[in-house]
Design an enzyme around this catalytic site. Structure first.
Site, PDB file in Angstrom:
ATOM      1  CG  HIS A  38      -0.379   0.233   2.521  1.00 26.67           C
ATOM      2  ND1 HIS A  38      -0.067  -0.796   3.392  1.00 26.67           N
ATOM      3  CD2 HIS A  38      -0.033   1.375   3.180  1.00 26.67           C
ATOM      4  CE1 HIS A  38       0.426  -0.297   4.503  1.00 26.67           C
ATOM      5  NE2 HIS A  38       0.470   1.027   4.401  1.00 26.67           N
ATOM      6  CG  ASP A  69      -0.205  -4.167   2.653  1.00 28.31           C
ATOM      7  OD1 ASP A  69       0.134  -3.638   1.571  1.00 28.31           O
ATOM      8  OD2 ASP A  69      -0.506  -3.507   3.666  1.00 28.31           O
ATOM      9  CG  ASN A  76       6.692   4.373  11.758  1.00 28.89           C
ATOM     10  OD1 ASN A  76       6.192   5.180  12.535  1.00 28.89           O
ATOM     11  ND2 ASN A  76       7.993   4.123  11.733  1.00 28.89           N
ATOM     12  CB  SER A  77       3.414   1.807   5.883  1.00 27.20           C
ATOM     13  OG  SER A  77       2.178   1.822   6.527  1.00 27.20           O
ATOM     14  CB  THR A 133       1.763  -3.903   8.010  1.00 27.45           C
ATOM     15  OG1 THR A 133       2.902  -4.639   7.561  1.00 27.45           O
ATOM     16  CG2 THR A 133       0.710  -3.918   6.918  1.00 27.45           C
TER      17      THR A 133
END
Length: 373
Positions: free
Chosen positions: A114, A144, A217-218, A234
């Site tokens: 994402h 993801d 932070n993803s 995530t």
């Protein structure tokens, strides 16, 4: 960073899980009180040995892991429909990534799918402030995760850790790019293991941590006390959009398998059973209508009549699936996970209930269709 409102049951469960009943006589105490004869001593339960030596210096752990974490900027466009036609709207996202491998001048960066979205141009900023263009190797939307290829001789890969060895209350460190601040380190513990969220992924059992994780932070690193990568940060639970002490990371063992397949094949082959269009949870009313005695399993709600491997194998609409290759199936997420993680090209054994009968049906596993993010 994705934000989801989890059911209140998730929070309540954490309180009930910690409750201990006390104030009652144990079996040995009861025997002594009733007969006056001391009961045989009960061996004390064994506990895992605590690590010896002082805790590692946090600065040393951070210095070891931080050069392997990069900032990612992704730019693309999406088509928007208006009354007078379509136009391309620019999109931009930012996140984090982890350098997991380098061969010569070429390295690989793992991040969240994402973060990349529908981007056509990606740039990474290394720990030494160098900016480098990145090329998309592949995406696994089911987990993801996405893999990028970057060229730079200074890339410093992180050391993989074994997420299966994590323990609740073990301390961990999150490294990433919250709010595009760059190279931010936060400290916390493993709050829980094996968390699931079908809205994001049915193939991942997430690590829950209270290390501060915020938007941006993803794709960043969750590391253990040795500076090893144990998770890819995530998503977060948040009512405000920011840190509330509940963050989630894809375990490193799953991430490593996905990254290996993306590097090798450009995709992750996910399994499915051709011809099954829709499954549904089994409730009491539906079980009564189908003539089955239990609400265990999932029902084949819709399928391609006369077409596909499921029909050819003998599966029919209304059948209840209660097992997959010997593993009990209790809900739709469990069945979907079993299909998606089954090796493509293999033959699965489904345990089927049809009315009062129960039997096995063998059906081939084929490639699942590409899933949009």
């Amino acid at each position: 960073m994705r934000r989801l409102l989890l059911p209140a049951a998730l929070v309540a469960a954490s309180f009930f899980a910690g409750m201990v009943v006390t104030g009652r006589l144990g079996p040995g105490e009861q025997a002594t009180a009733q007969s006056g004869v001391p009961a045989p001593a009960t061996p004390a339960p064994t506990r895992p040995a605590l690590p010896s030596g002082p805790l590692p210096e946090l600065a040393d752990v951070a210095e070891r892991a931080m050069p392997s974490v990069v900032n990612i900027s992704a730019v693309g466009s999406r088509q928007v429909q208006l009354p007078f036609g379509y136009f391309d709207e620019p999109t931009q996202s930012a996140g984090s990534g982890v350098i997991i491998k380098r061969t010569g001048d070429t390295g690989y960066v793992l991040t969240n799918a994402h973060v990349i979205g529908d981007a056509t141009e990606m740039t990474v900023v290394l720990f030494n402030r160098r900016e480098r263009p990145a090329e998309l190797v592949g995406i696994d939307p089911y987990a993801d995760l996405a893999l990028l290829r970057v060229k730079d001789p200074t890339l410093q890969p992180i050391t993989w850790g074994d997420s299966s060895r994590l323990r609740v209350a073990e301390w961990v460190m999150a490294i990433g790019n919250p709010y595009q601040l760059g190279e931010t380190v936060t400290l916390g513990i493993v709050s829980a293991l094996g968390r699931t969220n079908p809205q994001i992924s049915v193939v991942a059992d997430y690590i829950q941590t209270d290390a501060a994780i915020n938007p941006g932070n993803s794709g960043g690193a969750l590391v253990n006390r040795r500076g090893e990568l144990v998770g890819i940060n995530t998503w977060i639970y948040s009512q405000s959009g920011g840190y509330q002490g509940i963050g989630f990371a894809v375990p490193s063992n799953l991430a490593r398998d996905v990254a290996t397949q993306l590097e090798r094949f450009g995709k992750v082959r996910r399994g499915t059973i051709a011809g099954i269009l829709r499954i549904a949870p089994l409730n009491t009313a539906l079980a009564a209508d189908l003539g089955v005695r239990s609400t265990e399993g999932v029902v084949i709600y819709r399928m391609r009549r006369g077409q596909g491997d499921a029909w050819a194998a003998g599966i029919r609409a209304g059948d209840v699936i209660v097992g997959f290759n010997g593993t009990p199936i209790t809900d739709t997420e469990g069945f979907e996970r079993a299909m998606l993680t089954a090796p493509v090209g293999s033959v699965a054994t489904l345990r089927v209930r049809r009315g009062r009968e129960e039997f096995d049906i063998k059906v081939p596993i084929t490639d699942a269709p590409v899933r949009n993010q």
